[in-house]
Write an enzyme that holds these catalytic residues in place. Structure first.
Site, PDB file in Angstrom:
ATOM      1  N   ASP A 139       9.860  -4.133   3.751  1.00 20.44           N
ATOM      2  CA  ASP A 139       8.769  -3.504   3.007  1.00 20.44           C
ATOM      3  C   ASP A 139       7.542  -4.422   2.968  1.00 20.44           C
ATOM      4  OD1 ASP A 139       8.139  -1.226   1.102  1.00 20.44           O
ATOM      5  OD2 ASP A 139       7.775  -2.915  -0.232  1.00 20.44           O
ATOM      6  N   GLU A 171       7.537  -2.841   8.125  1.00 19.39           N
ATOM      7  CA  GLU A 171       6.534  -1.906   7.610  1.00 19.39           C
ATOM      8  C   GLU A 171       5.254  -2.717   7.470  1.00 19.39           C
ATOM      9  OE1 GLU A 171       4.858   0.651   3.955  1.00 19.39           O
ATOM     10  OE2 GLU A 171       5.639  -1.357   3.742  1.00 19.39           O
TER      11      GLU A 171
HETATM   12  C1  NOJ Z   1       5.959   0.558   0.808  1.00 17.93           C
HETATM   13  C2  NOJ Z   1       7.004   1.504   0.332  1.00 17.93           C
HETATM   14  O1  NOJ Z   1       7.359   2.364   1.376  1.00 17.93           O
HETATM   15  C3  NOJ Z   1       6.412   2.235  -0.853  1.00 17.93           C
HETATM   16  O2  NOJ Z   1       7.198   3.324  -1.257  1.00 17.93           O
HETATM   17  C4  NOJ Z   1       6.213   1.252  -1.967  1.00 17.93           C
HETATM   18  O3  NOJ Z   1       5.549   1.886  -3.037  1.00 17.93           O
HETATM   19  C5  NOJ Z   1       5.365   0.061  -1.499  1.00 17.93           C
HETATM   20  N1  NOJ Z   1       5.735  -0.414  -0.220  1.00 17.93           N
HETATM   21  C6  NOJ Z   1       5.503  -1.082  -2.470  1.00 17.93           C
HETATM   22  O4  NOJ Z   1       6.784  -1.629  -2.372  1.00 17.93           O
END
Ligand code: NOJ
Length: 541
Positions: free
Chosen positions: A207, A281
């Site tokens: 993440d 991500e």
């Molecule tokens: C990306 C995640 O996919 C999302 O759902 C989240 O709110 C943010 N990162 C913060 O962790």
């Protein structure tokens, strides 16, 4: 390890289809209105029959759930709402029995404010070791926060504590950012990585992978409001202005993040023939920066988010697809493709039913990995919601100005003709609209033309004909004189893929047998094929 069926010589993840499960919305086994791990385990056969290679589970760790579990209070335990560690183990074992790999989320940019480290930091004094795990700073002489950054969920990215210091949170105030200059932080994350690997998982989705390292914390951004709009997927903006702003994000994509992933790669590789993988991500600009995350000694994949916002328009799609394939090739990596996820509007809502079926068949034929967000295979749109249903922190922090991501997170309709369609014996945490009746798994199972059956056919034909890193050759594209709203056609191995993006049928002169069609009926005259409007067809040589 050879518990996985169908082992190929290439690592399993290279061209895998990965099914993203948002645990809270998948299947509720205990009637509390929220999905849980036993609910997932009991439906893994459904997932296997879809024809995917792996599942990715969004967070199910101990969490006060201020941001759908991306606010982790204990990354090495299961939140009681989802079950317990024995349930996690049972899920992994069952998935492996069915030939499915398991990827879990890791959230290294921040903890929840309920994590014991942050609670200890609050009780400690300025300058303490406890505070040094996060970004605590004194106020500016005039009392303002250390800088003018705006949270990605709206509002300031600093919150003041009792003794006057501020802590940084790029997201909600309940998600304090970790200080990755402190070696204890990495040591703790390596413990967490090992914890889940030792429990049997096969990979991680990282993440905010581009956010861990911060620089120049005391420098203000020249246009924090503009930057904050540029970062929002729901805000339209001139592309050049947006890209110029996105290249100035002060807290993303610093060089230091790559040192972290080099260390993690060594840890992953130490698991040898387990072929552990990680996908980043990371929203980075310019696009070439994405390739740094997938260099040979770093991560295995990086999400390509272009298709989450792409219009159904051939010139645009042609460009982003080529760019992704070409950039990845410079570091010997393959692209990833995602049409929906838990953070963006569902593809059917965004571009339409027929268009989303066509686009899915098109991307399933491309080289690389395809990610499918649970419910996408049912053609679900965003669930209709009242504002009173919404829980997304971006909705709350913006006082409703940003509707947020709850629409994409409405639970799945499984069976029966009345809401909540078998998802739960209780009241689902978000309402499932009665209009979803025809989209339930049960009803789509018995409809040969359903999206579900289309996905099943596509994924089984993909496994048969379209893996093996084959290059694509464009036959019809904007470069080949096709009109912008016309046809995109490529050939990969023995398959020719034609997407007709227009509202009229188009005749093509391609020999071979049609093995898949996203919608409509194929009409053929004089040996030619009439491709229906808004559809994609796969033709076998
Ligand atoms: C990306 C995640 O996919 C999302 O759902 C989240 O709110 C943010 N990162 C913060 O962790």
């Amino acid at each position: 390890m050879n518990y996985i069926r169908g082992m190929k010589s290439a690592p399993w993840w290279k061209e895998a289809v990965i099914y993203q499960i948002y645990p809270r919305s998948f299947y509720d086994s205990n009637g509390d209105g929220e999905g849980d791990l036993p609910g997932i385990t009991s439906h893994l056969e459904y997932v296997q029959k879809l024809g995917v290679d792996a599942i990715w589970l969004s967070p199910f760790y101990t969490s006060p759930n201020k941001d759908g579990g991306y606010d982790v209070a204990n990354p090495r335990d299961v939140d009681p709402r989802f079950g317990n560690l024995a349930d996690a183990k049972a899920l992994i074992v069952r998935a492996h029995e069915l030939g499915l790999r398991v990827i879990v989320d890791i959230v290294p940019n921040h903890f929840s404010d309920q994590h014991e480290w942050f609670q200890a930091a609050l009780k400690s004094s300025r300058g303490s070791d406890e505070r040094n795990c996060f970004h605590f700073y004194d106020a500016k002489p005039d009392g303002r926060p250390p800088n003018n950054w705006i949270s990605l969920f709206g509002g300031p990215s600093w919150t003041q504590v009792e003794d006057g210091q501020f802590y940084l949170h790029l997201f909600d105030s309940s998600q304090p950012d970790l200080n990755w200059e402190n070696p204890e932080v990495n040591a703790d994350f390596e413990t967490t990585l090992r914890f889940w690997l030792d429990l049997g998982i096969d990979g991680f989705r990282i993440d905010v992978a581009h956010g861990l390292v911060k620089e120049n914390i005391h420098a203000d951004h020249p246009d924090p409001a503009g930057l904050s709009l540029a970062l929002r997927l729901d805000v339209e903006m001139d592309t050049q202005i947006r890209h110029a702003l996105l290249e100035t994000v002060p807290y993303f994509d610093r060089q230091g993040v790559h040192e972290i992933y080099r260390k993690w790669r060594k840890l992953f590789d130490s698991y040898g023939d387990r072929d552990v993988m990680a996908v980043a991500e990371a929203w980075v600009h310019p696009p070439v920066n994405a390739t740094r995350y997938v260099r040979a000694d770093e991560l295995h994949q990086i999400f390509n988010f272009d298709l989450l916002t792409a219009p159904f328009e051939s010139a645009f799609l042609f460009d982003v697809i080529n760019r992704s394939i070409e950039l990845n090739a410079t570091v010997n990596a393959l692209p990833t493709w995602a049409l929906s996820n838990h953070d963006s509007p569902r593809v059917a809502s965004r571009i339409g039913d027929a268009e989303s079926r066509a686009l899915a068949l098109f991307v399933f034929a491309l080289p690389g990995s395809a990610y499918v967000f649970a419910g996408q295979e049912l053609g679900l749109p965003d669930g209709p919601l009242q504002d009173s249903d919404r829980e997304d922190p971006s909705f709350i922090r913006s006082q409703g100005a940003i509707k947020g991501r709850d629409g994409a997170r409405v639970p799945l309709p499984w069976s029966g003709d009345t809401t909540p369609f078998g998802f739960s014996s209780g009241k689902p945490w978000l309402p499932i609209d009665q209009s979803w009746q025809s989209m339930s798994v049960g009803n789509q199972n018995i409809d040969a033309k359903s999206v579900l059956n289309l996905y099943r056919s596509a994924l089984s034909l993909r496994a048969l004909h379209l893996t093996g890193e084959g290059e694509i050759t464009w036959l019809q594209s904007p470069l080949h004189g096709a009109k912008p709203d016309g046809l995109l056609t490529f050939k990969r191995g023995e398959i020719t893929v034609v997407m007709n993006l227009s509202q009229q049928p188009h005749e093509v002169d391609i020999a071979g047998q049609v093995i898949l069609l996203s919608a409509g009926v194929l009409d053929g005259r004089n040996g030619k094929k009439l491709i229906p409007a808004c559809s994609t067809v796969w033709i076998h040589d």
